[in-house]
Design an enzyme around this catalytic site. Structure first.
Site, PDB file in Angstrom:
ATOM      1  N   GLU A  74      -9.773  -3.264  -6.155  1.00  0.00           N
ATOM      2  CA  GLU A  74      -9.659  -3.277  -4.688  1.00  0.00           C
ATOM      3  C   GLU A  74      -9.822  -4.791  -4.176  1.00  0.00           C
ATOM      4  OE1 GLU A  74      -8.856  -1.055  -2.430  1.00  0.00           O
ATOM      5  OE2 GLU A  74      -9.041   0.621  -3.783  1.00  0.00           O
TER       6      GLU A  74
ATOM      7  N   GLU B 112     -11.332   6.072  -2.149  1.00  0.00           N
ATOM      8  CA  GLU B 112     -11.321   6.418  -0.761  1.00  0.00           C
ATOM      9  C   GLU B 112     -12.554   5.778   0.071  1.00  0.00           C
ATOM     10  OE1 GLU B 112      -8.502   7.503   0.097  1.00  0.00           O
ATOM     11  OE2 GLU B 112      -8.369   9.600  -0.377  1.00  0.00           O
TER      12      GLU B 112
ATOM     13  N   GLU C 153       0.514  10.974   5.163  1.00  0.00           N
ATOM     14  CA  GLU C 153       0.330   9.740   4.919  1.00  0.00           C
ATOM     15  C   GLU C 153       1.394   8.822   4.497  1.00  0.00           C
ATOM     16  OE1 GLU C 153      -3.770   8.499   3.660  1.00  0.00           O
ATOM     17  OE2 GLU C 153      -2.824   7.284   2.270  1.00  0.00           O
TER      18      GLU C 153
ATOM     19  N   ASP D  81       0.871  -1.286   0.061  1.00  0.00           N
ATOM     20  CA  ASP D  81      -0.151   0.151  -0.164  1.00  0.00           C
ATOM     21  C   ASP D  81       1.070   1.393  -0.161  1.00  0.00           C
ATOM     22  OD1 ASP D  81      -2.672   0.453  -0.362  1.00  0.00           O
ATOM     23  OD2 ASP D  81      -2.849   1.474   1.482  1.00  0.00           O
TER      24      ASP D  81
HETATM   25  C1  HMH Z   1      -5.382   0.073  -2.589  1.00  0.00           C
HETATM   26  N1  HMH Z   1      -6.979   1.734  -2.301  1.00  0.00           N
HETATM   27  C2  HMH Z   1      -5.679   1.173  -1.928  1.00  0.00           C
HETATM   28  N2  HMH Z   1      -4.882   1.889  -0.947  1.00  0.00           N
HETATM   29  C3  HMH Z   1      -5.223   2.900  -0.513  1.00  0.00           C
HETATM   30  N3  HMH Z   1      -4.434   3.674   0.372  1.00  0.00           N
HETATM   31  C4  HMH Z   1      -6.704   3.725  -0.645  1.00  0.00           C
HETATM   32  C5  HMH Z   1      -7.554   2.768  -1.425  1.00  0.00           C
HETATM   33  C6  HMH Z   1      -7.083   4.674   0.142  1.00  0.00           C
HETATM   34  O1  HMH Z   1      -6.616   5.840  -0.292  1.00  0.00           O
END
Ligand code: HMH
Length: 220
Positions: A209, A139, A87, A47
């Site tokens: 996702e 989001e 972040e 991520d």
């Molecule tokens: C895969 N989807 C993914 N990572 C993230 N950080 C977000 C959404 C949300 O910002």
């Protein structure tokens, strides 16, 4: 007004897909307290790479917003972009806590596929309405997934609560709702063709996702 927008209609129409993305076995295992920590560490590293690509994506959404008629949504998009700086720092700190070496992480297939999708938004041909709708659903999947891990009855391990609150907080939910209002306003003004493209992008995000969570939780 109080009328339900286009995005709410899509969420109802594609509820099965939406639930597969937001109640995935991986995030449900966080809530249950049964999460495999090596899977969590894999998710963290992947991520981090995703978010770096997300910065570039958001920059392209911002650019489309500014190039558009009045650019009235600029401030909310800009605040989202700015918060990614914090972040990225959070990911670095969290990676240290979990002994994940971010320099050594290489993107897995589903992540690469998702990043390629994000990169396609740099094309000027992709409209603002498609881009803002895509931004909103990306989001929202995280918001909904992680809010579930902080809701009543959760057995989320305490050391993962910070992660869940990052996206599961009431503030993040409000931010997602602001994005949803923008998307709905743009969709209400969009051509049928543009609205269809936006719905396709919405579904593509849900698919990506699900693939991202699958990748994170697989033991291979
Ligand atoms: C895969 N989807 C993914 N990572 C993230 N950080 C977000 C959404 C949300 O910002």
């Amino acid at each position: 007004g109080v009328e339900a927008g286009t995005t709410a209609a899509w969420m109802a129409r594609h509820r099965g897909m939406y639930e597969r993305a937001t109640r995935h076995p991986f995030t449900v295992s966080i809530r249950d307290g049964t999460v495999d920590l090596s899977a969590f560490r894999r998710w963290l590293g992947q991520d981090y790479m995703f978010v770096k690509e997300f910065v570039a994506f958001l920059a392209s959404v911002l650019l489309k917003c500014c190039r558009q008629s009045d650019g009235s949504d600029m401030e909310i998009i800009l605040s989202g972009l700015a918060s990614l700086s914090d972040e990225l720092s959070w990911f670095k700190k969290e990676a240290e806590k979990w002994s994940v070496n971010l320099a050594e992480v290489s993107p897995l297939k589903s992540n690469t596929e998702y990043c390629r999708f994000l990169q396609s938004f740099s094309e000027p041909e992709i409209s603002y309405v498609v881009a803002i709708t895509t931004f909103w659903i990306i989001e929202t999947v995280y918001q909904d997934s992680f809010a579930f891990c902080t809701e009543e009855g959760n057995k989320t391990p305490p050391e993962l609560l910070g992660t869940c609150q990052r996206w599961g907080s009431p503030e993040f939910k409000q931010y997602c709702q602001s994005l949803q209002r923008i998307a709905d306003r743009c969709l209400a003004e969009a051509s049928a063709d543009a609205a269809r493209s936006a719905e396709e992008a919405f579904l593509r995000v849900l698919e990506l996702e699900i693939g991202f969570w699958d990748m994170s939780s697989s033991r291979s």
